[in-house]
Design an enzyme around this catalytic site. Structure first.
Site, PDB file in Angstrom:
ATOM      1  N   PRO A 125       0.825  -1.219   0.000  1.00 12.09           N
ATOM      2  CA  PRO A 125       0.000   0.000   0.000  1.00 12.09           C
ATOM      3  C   PRO A 125       0.857   1.265   0.000  1.00 12.09           C
ATOM      4  O   PRO A 125       2.069   1.200  -0.114  1.00 12.09           O
ATOM      5  CB  PRO A 125      -0.765  -0.129   1.305  1.00 12.09           C
ATOM      6  CG  PRO A 125       0.199  -0.796   2.222  1.00 12.09           C
ATOM      7  CD  PRO A 125       1.076  -1.690   1.375  1.00 12.09           C
TER       8      PRO A 125
ATOM      9  N   LYS B 291       4.808  -4.773  -6.828  1.00 13.04           N
ATOM     10  CA  LYS B 291       3.970  -3.666  -7.308  1.00 13.04           C
ATOM     11  C   LYS B 291       3.774  -2.677  -6.161  1.00 13.04           C
ATOM     12  O   LYS B 291       3.122  -2.994  -5.170  1.00 13.04           O
ATOM     13  CB  LYS B 291       2.595  -4.174  -7.765  1.00 13.04           C
ATOM     14  CG  LYS B 291       1.799  -3.057  -8.428  1.00 13.04           C
ATOM     15  CD  LYS B 291       0.326  -3.335  -8.462  1.00 13.04           C
ATOM     16  CE  LYS B 291      -0.409  -2.748  -7.292  1.00 13.04           C
ATOM     17  NZ  LYS B 291      -0.385  -1.275  -7.203  1.00 13.04           N
ATOM     18  N   PRO B 292       4.347  -1.480  -6.299  1.00 11.41           N
ATOM     19  CA  PRO B 292       4.054  -0.467  -5.278  1.00 11.41           C
ATOM     20  C   PRO B 292       2.637   0.047  -5.493  1.00 11.41           C
ATOM     21  O   PRO B 292       2.043  -0.209  -6.545  1.00 11.41           O
ATOM     22  CB  PRO B 292       5.074   0.631  -5.567  1.00 11.41           C
ATOM     23  CG  PRO B 292       5.487   0.452  -6.990  1.00 11.41           C
ATOM     24  CD  PRO B 292       5.214  -0.981  -7.378  1.00 11.41           C
TER      25      PRO B 292
ATOM     26  N   GLU C  63      -1.085  -8.909   5.420  1.00 13.63           N
ATOM     27  CA  GLU C  63      -1.175  -7.980   6.556  1.00 13.63           C
ATOM     28  C   GLU C  63      -2.261  -7.003   6.183  1.00 13.63           C
ATOM     29  O   GLU C  63      -2.091  -6.210   5.258  1.00 13.63           O
ATOM     30  CB  GLU C  63       0.128  -7.229   6.754  1.00 13.63           C
ATOM     31  CG  GLU C  63       1.222  -8.114   7.265  1.00 13.63           C
ATOM     32  CD  GLU C  63       2.339  -7.303   7.907  1.00 13.63           C
ATOM     33  OE1 GLU C  63       3.460  -7.439   7.454  1.00 13.63           O
ATOM     34  OE2 GLU C  63       2.044  -6.532   8.842  1.00 13.63           O
TER      35      GLU C  63
ATOM     36  N   CYS D 103      -1.263   1.533   9.934  1.00 14.36           N
ATOM     37  CA  CYS D 103      -2.082   0.326  10.102  1.00 14.36           C
ATOM     38  C   CYS D 103      -2.245  -0.064  11.564  1.00 14.36           C
ATOM     39  O   CYS D 103      -3.153  -0.792  11.912  1.00 14.36           O
ATOM     40  CB  CYS D 103      -1.491  -0.823   9.313  1.00 14.36           C
ATOM     41  SG  CYS D 103       0.162  -1.225   9.844  1.00 14.36           S
TER      42      CYS D 103
ATOM     43  N   GLU E  74     -12.403   1.379   9.750  1.00 11.89           N
ATOM     44  CA  GLU E  74     -11.128   2.081   9.854  1.00 11.89           C
ATOM     45  C   GLU E  74     -11.160   3.318   8.944  1.00 11.89           C
ATOM     46  O   GLU E  74     -11.632   3.239   7.816  1.00 11.89           O
ATOM     47  CB  GLU E  74     -10.061   1.098   9.362  1.00 11.89           C
ATOM     48  CG  GLU E  74      -8.659   1.556   9.463  1.00 11.89           C
ATOM     49  CD  GLU E  74      -7.718   0.573   8.774  1.00 11.89           C
ATOM     50  OE1 GLU E  74      -8.166  -0.263   7.973  1.00 11.89           O
ATOM     51  OE2 GLU E  74      -6.511   0.668   9.040  1.00 11.89           O
TER      52      GLU E  74
HETATM   53  P1  TAP Z   1      -5.712  -1.671  -0.916  1.00 11.75           P
HETATM   54  O1  TAP Z   1      -6.713  -0.977  -1.713  1.00 11.75           O
HETATM   55  O2  TAP Z   1      -5.986  -3.045  -0.466  1.00 11.75           O
HETATM   56  O3  TAP Z   1      -4.352  -1.617  -1.763  1.00 11.75           O
HETATM   57  C1  TAP Z   1      -3.179  -2.263  -1.372  1.00 11.75           C
HETATM   58  C2  TAP Z   1      -2.425  -2.698  -2.620  1.00 11.75           C
HETATM   59  O4  TAP Z   1      -3.188  -3.703  -3.277  1.00 11.75           O
HETATM   60  C3  TAP Z   1      -2.252  -1.580  -3.621  1.00 11.75           C
HETATM   61  O5  TAP Z   1      -0.993  -1.730  -4.238  1.00 11.75           O
HETATM   62  C4  TAP Z   1      -3.389  -1.840  -4.603  1.00 11.75           C
HETATM   63  O6  TAP Z   1      -3.155  -1.309  -5.888  1.00 11.75           O
HETATM   64  C5  TAP Z   1      -3.371  -3.357  -4.633  1.00 11.75           C
HETATM   65  N1  TAP Z   1      -4.606  -3.985  -5.140  1.00 11.75           N
HETATM   66  C6  TAP Z   1      -5.842  -3.457  -5.274  1.00 11.75           C
HETATM   67  N2  TAP Z   1      -6.672  -4.372  -5.814  1.00 11.75           N
HETATM   68  C7  TAP Z   1      -5.960  -5.485  -6.032  1.00 11.75           C
HETATM   69  C8  TAP Z   1      -6.252  -6.770  -6.571  1.00 11.75           C
HETATM   70  N3  TAP Z   1      -7.456  -7.107  -6.983  1.00 11.75           N
HETATM   71  N4  TAP Z   1      -5.262  -7.677  -6.637  1.00 11.75           N
HETATM   72  C9  TAP Z   1      -4.034  -7.387  -6.208  1.00 11.75           C
HETATM   73  N5  TAP Z   1      -3.691  -6.196  -5.719  1.00 11.75           N
HETATM   74  C10 TAP Z   1      -4.635  -5.249  -5.611  1.00 11.75           C
HETATM   75  O7  TAP Z   1      -5.322  -0.878   0.385  1.00 11.75           O
HETATM   76  P2  TAP Z   1      -5.003   0.643   0.481  1.00 11.75           P
HETATM   77  O8  TAP Z   1      -6.277   1.375   0.490  1.00 11.75           O
HETATM   78  O9  TAP Z   1      -3.994   1.028  -0.517  1.00 11.75           O
HETATM   79  O10 TAP Z   1      -4.313   0.688   1.897  1.00 11.75           O
HETATM   80  C11 TAP Z   1      -5.033   0.890   3.041  1.00 11.75           C
HETATM   81  C12 TAP Z   1      -5.304  -0.416   3.740  1.00 11.75           C
HETATM   82  O11 TAP Z   1      -4.105  -1.124   3.965  1.00 11.75           O
HETATM   83  C13 TAP Z   1      -5.880  -0.185   5.091  1.00 11.75           C
HETATM   84  O12 TAP Z   1      -6.940  -1.049   5.316  1.00 11.75           O
HETATM   85  C14 TAP Z   1      -4.754  -0.476   6.057  1.00 11.75           C
HETATM   86  O13 TAP Z   1      -5.157  -0.925   7.307  1.00 11.75           O
HETATM   87  C15 TAP Z   1      -4.002  -1.534   5.319  1.00 11.75           C
HETATM   88  N6  TAP Z   1      -2.622  -1.541   5.718  1.00 11.75           N
HETATM   89  C16 TAP Z   1      -2.244  -2.515   6.514  1.00 11.75           C
HETATM   90  C17 TAP Z   1      -0.934  -2.539   6.939  1.00 11.75           C
HETATM   91  C18 TAP Z   1      -0.503  -3.673   7.795  1.00 11.75           C
HETATM   92  S1  TAP Z   1       1.011  -3.743   8.269  1.00 11.75           S
HETATM   93  N7  TAP Z   1      -1.298  -4.601   8.146  1.00 11.75           N
HETATM   94  C19 TAP Z   1      -0.041  -1.574   6.552  1.00 11.75           C
HETATM   95  C20 TAP Z   1      -0.500  -0.581   5.743  1.00 11.75           C
HETATM   96  C21 TAP Z   1      -1.797  -0.568   5.308  1.00 11.75           C
HETATM   97  P3  TAP Z   1      -3.470   0.233  -6.252  1.00 11.75           P
HETATM   98  O14 TAP Z   1      -2.158   0.859  -6.413  1.00 11.75           O
HETATM   99  O15 TAP Z   1      -4.237   0.221  -7.522  1.00 11.75           O
HETATM  100  O16 TAP Z   1      -4.276   0.800  -5.123  1.00 11.75           O
END
Ligand code: TAP
Length: 733
Positions: A472, A497-498, A573, A607, A704
């Protein structure tokens, strides 16, 4: 072909049978005499077929080949000797007799007279345009090497000269990867350079370099004399040892080479040659050329061309790669697709970034697979792997200000936090895992207590292969580090993939892996959309493991995809909504500080943020008042300004989500004590926000926000609050 088989054991028998199956004529079997009246399995097999079997007790007397034995052997007219598991001392007259020489294969024995190189397949002679000896080979069962083909008369299929070495194909579908080749004149080259080795032209030495050459000549002669050679005599400059020399001399030679390398370091301004540089140089002239090239800096790997985007910020020049990183190169995405990377501080475009397509994932996975299966990485000593990772960490440290500044403009992270946390912890993560490389071990398991117990059960930890990583945007570099460092330390290769909105530190990181000397294909970085690129990584059959950090919904989807395609290993995670409970007997100042840190750290994009605060009712009003007072003092502003407490949210969509989140809270009847709005200035700034009177059933109590929003609920005693916490299914996954 007419073949003489010289060897023993079941292995010898198997080789003999395979040779017959392949249509060769076995003119004779030479094996050991019977033991306790029992024939060796190889002899028994030969007798069954009516192949002539010879059982000499020895081939030599007082170091000389026995003439009768040699003449009996020669009369058979073998064109090739195959020596499977031969424990006897075979004279060189026999080894060199057939027109194709000898193939010696030792599964376990290392006969004294063959020297260290004989431990592998060792076809001494292959007829190509000239005779070649092959060194350093690995049996590979599953790879699709790319490169230039090389016809080898009589071979099952043409060989391939790839960047990892020479691939020879067996008729059993397996292949042999050869690292080095030696020509008849003794010249040795990396097999990968078979087609290009003659291209290098010789350098004209300067007066100074001639002086160095003469000094070096003295050292080299000294070295050779020390092992009983007087090689450079009047005419020749040759000083290499041909294979087949005695092992004791060979060991002395290795030691002498180490001495020479050290002496060169002393005399040539600390120039570090590798022992291999000396082995590869056939003549003193060759060695001088290698040395001079290195001294002039002409020997360095061709510098990687990078089309940087350059920005000058706070007197620091940022040099940012902006293309995909595949197989050690920065390249455009398929079809030249690009998108804008936005600075959340003012909404301006930082630069255009290549937008990966599905075909790019396939290219990156193929490169990572090749790097794992046949590249240097897969064969590297774990200690050397650790050294590369340490070097990478050092380079990250040298570039820490640049990385932190890029993180600040790309993700909105406050600079000082980015320096210490986003970048600092990433460096430490790589250092930590570098130390693990040579400490990954299995165990022995006493599965059976019976006596006698002949079972030996053990586990061995091996890398899985290509690892996909999807991360993420909240800590772009740190998320990369947490996932990538462990994968690399274990010997895997990586396709990462970032998040599409924060690709720039990952691409800078890719550049540093090149500087550190990582082999091509070990690390691949693909900025692109999750639904397309992330999904393809999860769906790719050659990806053996997927590491994901992100939302719970996407995590579930990924787990499903990984199970369906190849039951790949998955680690997730995910999101969460961690509680923080504050009781009335707390130190209020400390509690306020802890509560604020837990919610507002890194703009709430954290997170492990406290998603909900439970405050004991008797101190609630006091707590709330203090928090609001403190929030008002927070300095909102440009993250590059060293005094800023609170930077912009990561990207526009996230800001919009937070605005909507707060509107929902208000609509549901929660009390908005402070904030809840976008800050009226350019960029994606959101006020640090405090809600109270939040009931358990409300959306904001359950979901969240991932932003700077404190959600407060009251409780009357500890029991009640912990019940409410444990009912919460949303704690950090
Ligand atoms: P997501 O929307 O889940 O995105 C995370 C990553 O997954 C991004 O690189 C996203 O690409 C990619 N992704 C989206 N759809 C996908 C699919 N169908 N298949 C594979 N990859 C896909 O999360 P976010 O909104 O970026 O981040 C926030 C969430 O992450 C929060 O819920 C937070 O709690 C959680 N988080 C958890 C942690 C730990 S350590 N547990 C740390 C940080 C964040 P894009 O670039 O297109 O978005």
């Amino acid at each position: 072909m007419k073949i003489a088989v010289i060897g023993q054991s079941l292995f010898g028998q198997e080789v003999y049978k395979e040779l017959k199956k392949a249509g060769h004529q076995i003119v004779g079997i030479f094996t050991i005499p019977d033991k306790d009246g029992k024939e060796d399995p190889l002899a028994a097999e030969g007798v069954k077929d009516g192949t002539p079997v010879f059982k000499y007790t020895r081939w030599r007397v007082k170091g000389k080949a026995i003439p009768e034995v040699v003449s009996e052997y020669s009369s058979l007219g073998a064109e090739l000797n195959v020596l499977p598991f031969c424990s006897q001392f075979i004279p060189m007259e026999i080894i060199d007799f057939p027109k194709h020489g000898s193939i010696i294969y030792h599964p376990s024995l290392l006969p004294r007279h063959r020297g260290a190189s004989a431990i592998n397949w060792f076809p001494r002679v292959i007829e190509m345009s000239q005779k070649l000896t092959l060194f350093g080979s690995t049996l590979i069962s599953n790879a699709s090497p790319q490169g230039q083909t090389l016809d080898i008369p009589g071979a099952h299929a043409p060989a391939i000269v790839s960047r990892n070495g020479l691939f020879l194909f067996g008729n059993d579908g397996k292949m042999l990867l050869v690292k080095s080749l030696q020509f008849e004149d003794g010249k040795m080259i990396p097999a990968s350079k078979y087609f290009s080795s003659s291209e290098s032209s010789s350098l004209q030495l300067t007066e100074e370099e001639e002086k160095i050459k003469e000094q070096l000549r003295v050292s080299a002669e000294d070295m050779l004399c020390s092992i009983g050679y007087c090689p450079m005599g009047n005419s020749g400059e040759t000083f290499h040892l041909r294979s087949g020399d005695r092992t004791d001399v060979r060991i002395l030679f290795v030691l002498a080479v180490c001495r020479l390398v050290e002496e060169i370091k002393l005399k040539c301004q600390g120039l570090q040659l590798q022992n291999e540089d000396v082995y590869m140089a056939t003549t003193f002239g060759d060695l001088t050329q290698t040395l001079v090239k290195k001294l002039r800096g002409e020997d360095d790997e061709e510098e990687l061309p990078i089309d940087y985007v350059e920005l000058n910020i706070d007197n620091l020049t940022l040099r940012m790669p902006h293309q995909l990183f595949i197989d050690g190169q920065f390249v455009d995405a398929e079809g030249g697709k690009c998108y804008n990377s936005i600075n959340p501080t003012d909404g301006s475009v930082i630069c255009r970034v290549s937008l990966a397509q599905v075909a790019d994932v396939d290219k990156a996975v193929a490169a990572a697979k090749e790097a794992f299966e046949t590249g240097e990485w897969g064969r590297m000593n774990p200690r050397d792997r650790g050294r590369l990772i340490y070097k990478l960490a050092d380079l990250m440290e040298q570039h820490q200000e640049e990385l932190a500044t890029i993180e600040a403009i790309d993700s909105g992270a406050v600079y000082t936090l980015a320096l210490k946390t986003h970048v600092g912890m990433s460096i430490q993560t790589f250092r930590y895992f570098a130390g693990w490389c040579d400490k990954i071990q299995g165990c022995t398991i006493p599965i059976n207590q019976a006596r006698p117990n002949h079972n030996l059960t053990f586990t061995k930890r091996e890398p899985v292969g290509v690892c996909g990583i999807v991360i993420p945007w909240n800590y772009p570099l740190m998320m990369l580090a947490w996932k990538t460092a462990a994968c690399l330390a274990a010997g895997n290769t990586v396709v990462l993939k970032p998040a599409q909105v924060t690709p720039l530190t990952a691409l800078k990181f890719a550049e540093l892996t090149v500087k550190a000397g990582f082999p091509k294909g070990v690390v691949n970085i693909l900025p692109g959309a999750g639904s397309l690129i992330g999904q393809r990584i999860a769906d790719h059959p050659d990806v053996r493991k997927l590491g994901f950090t992100g939302s719970t919904a996407v995590g579930k989807q990924i787990m499903k995809s990984c199970a369906l395609v190849n039951v790949k290993k998955v680690s997730l995670e995910l999101g969460g909504k961690s509680p923080l409970i504050i009781f009335s007997d707390c130190d209020l100042v400390k509690a306020v500080r802890a509560g604020m840190g837990a919610v507002f750290f890194n703009k709430g994009e954290n997170c492990i943020a406290a998603g909900r605060l439970f405050i004991e009712e008797s101190i609630h009003d006091q707590f709330l008042q203090k928090v609001v007072e403190e929030v008002k003092k927070m300095k909102i502003g440009n993250p590059l300004d060293r005094s800023t407490d609170h930077g912009p949210q990561n990207h526009k969509a996230h800001l919009d989500k937070l605005i909507e989140y707060c509107a929902t809270g208000v609509k549901e009847g929660a009390t908005l004590a402070y904030g809840g709005k976008q800050v009226p200035r350019p960029g994606f700034f959101f006020e640090p926000t405090v809600f109270t009177d939040v009931q358990d059933s409300m959306f904001i109590a359950k979901e969240e926000s991932f932003g700077p929003i404190m959600i407060i609920s009251k409780f009357q005693n500890g029991t009640r609050s912990s019940e409410r916490v444990s009912e919460d299914q949303n704690s950090h996954h």
